[in-house]
Motif scaffolding. Structure first.
Motif, PDB file in Angstrom:
ATOM      1  N   GLN A 159      46.545 -24.877 -75.707  1.00 49.05           N
ATOM      2  CA  GLN A 159      47.148 -23.990 -76.688  1.00 49.05           C
ATOM      3  C   GLN A 159      48.214 -24.696 -77.528  1.00 49.05           C
ATOM      4  O   GLN A 159      48.841 -24.093 -78.391  1.00 49.05           O
ATOM      5  CB  GLN A 159      47.747 -22.766 -75.977  1.00 49.05           C
ATOM      6  CG  GLN A 159      46.688 -21.923 -75.269  1.00 49.05           C
ATOM      7  CD  GLN A 159      47.275 -20.811 -74.437  1.00 49.05           C
ATOM      8  OE1 GLN A 159      48.379 -20.339 -74.702  1.00 49.05           O
ATOM      9  NE2 GLN A 159      46.550 -20.382 -73.413  1.00 49.05           N
ATOM     10  N   GLU A 259      37.068 -25.633 -74.915  1.00 48.42           N
ATOM     11  CA  GLU A 259      38.195 -26.566 -74.847  1.00 48.42           C
ATOM     12  C   GLU A 259      37.917 -27.790 -75.720  1.00 48.42           C
ATOM     13  O   GLU A 259      38.784 -28.251 -76.464  1.00 48.42           O
ATOM     14  CB  GLU A 259      38.442 -26.975 -73.396  1.00 48.42           C
ATOM     15  CG  GLU A 259      38.913 -25.822 -72.524  1.00 48.42           C
ATOM     16  CD  GLU A 259      38.962 -26.162 -71.049  1.00 48.42           C
ATOM     17  OE1 GLU A 259      39.498 -25.342 -70.279  1.00 48.42           O
ATOM     18  OE2 GLU A 259      38.458 -27.236 -70.657  1.00 48.42           O
ATOM     19  N   ALA A 262      38.157 -26.824 -79.372  1.00 45.94           N
ATOM     20  CA  ALA A 262      39.540 -26.691 -79.836  1.00 45.94           C
ATOM     21  C   ALA A 262      40.133 -28.051 -80.214  1.00 45.94           C
ATOM     22  O   ALA A 262      40.934 -28.154 -81.141  1.00 45.94           O
ATOM     23  CB  ALA A 262      40.397 -26.027 -78.761  1.00 45.94           C
ATOM     24  N   GLY A 333      42.864 -21.329 -79.637  1.00 43.18           N
ATOM     25  CA  GLY A 333      43.646 -21.414 -78.408  1.00 43.18           C
ATOM     26  C   GLY A 333      44.486 -20.197 -78.080  1.00 43.18           C
ATOM     27  O   GLY A 333      45.207 -20.188 -77.084  1.00 43.18           O
TER      28      GLY A 333
END
Length: 346
Positions: A159, A259, A262, A333
């Motif tokens: 994030q 993931e 991102a 995120g």
């Protein structure tokens, strides 16, 4: 209080628990108490280590099958003991319409769902890239829905600090099969990459991630103990840091594909089970990611597709750059926090 009902073991993997932990962390940051409920001792340590309360139910998985209806008396007793207003978040493939209907007698119920199966719940969450495809079906039964990759509950480390440098030359390739590796796919892939004449001309190190429930962990380490081109990683403290070192990642379909997206790391995916197929097909259709297929059904064919895909990506920076750009546009995120906010506003 939020009561999260999720399981994780070597048969079903750790994906359910991992994504629920991300949501639990976000809920806790908003000041709400969280209690995990599971029947699997294998996943208890990771829950406790994240600082969450835990209750272990009596129950027994038979392979990847478990009768959740049988646990309802224990859930009823738990609610009496807690003696507070409860919101349930359920993440399991063992659930049924009856289970949800009876659980709703004890409190509000939200569920994570990714098979396109509508349930009578207060909130249904499908964070997958294909989640919106089922909106009409879900709304027949679910009061509220949270659909699409905007709700992907990435782990906290994904994030922030998401810069990734796409390098001109491929020197590091990751192989990850998730929390477990039921068919020893990691060895099959790594051996095939090492045997490729095209890849052999490059100075590539293969980073094999051995998850916490990998029953082949010791054999994997022995097999590559003297091979300097293969590094076996166990107990990885920061998956993001390891990913950032790599130029291409071959991954089992699951949370890892989001993931990697991102970060924008070029990937290739495969899957072990039917519940992963939709995700693999969707990232291929929408992002152009190679879906090597179902390793449990066609291991040789899947391995060959993966080799072909890695060879192509290694030799074409333009393709990798385009893939990276498309992936990075998929998720931001903040999905776990969006789910936590929705649960808090009930």
């Amino acid at each position: 209080m939020l009561v999260i009902r999720a399981d994780g073991n070597s048969a079903i993997g750790l994906g359910h628990v991992m994504r629920c932990l991300s949501i639990a962390d976000a809920v806790k940051r908003r000041g709400k108490d969280v209690l995990f409920v599971t029947v699997c001792e294998e996943c208890t340590d990771m829950i406790v280590q994240r600082g969450h309360q835990l209750r272990l139910l009596e129950g027994d998985y038979q392979g990847d099958s478990y009768d959740m209806i049988s646990e309802l008396p224990q859930m009823e007793n738990l609610c009496k003991e807690l003696n507070t207003e409860i919101t349930f978040l359920v993440d399991s493939y063992q659930v049924s319409e009856e289970y949800y209907q009876r659980l709703r007698e004890l409190g509000k119920v939200a569920c994570l769902e990714d098979m396109g199966q509508p349930y009578t719940v207060d909130m249904l969450i499908n964070y997958n890239i294909y989640g919106e495809d089922y909106k009409g079906a879900y709304q027949i039964k679910a009061k509220n829905t949270l659909l699409g990759a905007a709700y992907m509950p990435l782990r906290a480390e994904f994030q922030e600090d998401m810069e990734y440098v796409l390098r001109e030359d491929v020197c590091n390739v990751m192989i990850t099969t998730g929390g477990a590796d039921p068919y020893f796919a990691s060895k099959a892939f790594a051996d095939a990459f090492l045997q490729s004449e095209i890849l052999a001309k490059r100075d590539i190190v293969y980073h094999v991630v051995s998850g916490p429930l990998n029953c082949f962990a010791q054999e994997l380490k022995r097999h590559y103990s003297k091979n300097t081109s293969v590094v076996v990683h166990e107990n990885v403290k920061s998956m993001k840091a390891l990913m950032k070192q790599c130029d291409i990642v071959l991954t089992a379909t699951g949370s890892t594909i989001y993931e990697l997206s991102a970060l924008g790391i070029p990937m290739i995916c495969f899957y072990f089970a039917e519940n992963q197929r939709r995700g693999a097909e969707a990232v291929e259709r929408i992002l152009g990611v190679t879906n090597a297929g179902d390793f449990s059904a066609e291991p040789s064919m899947v391995v060959q597709r993966a080799v072909d895909a890695v060879e192509k990506l290694v030799s074409d920076y333009v393709v990798r750059e385009a893939l990276s750009r498309k992936e990075k546009a998929l998720v931001d995120g903040q999905g776990a926090d969006r789910i936590a906010k929705a649960l808090n506003e009930w």
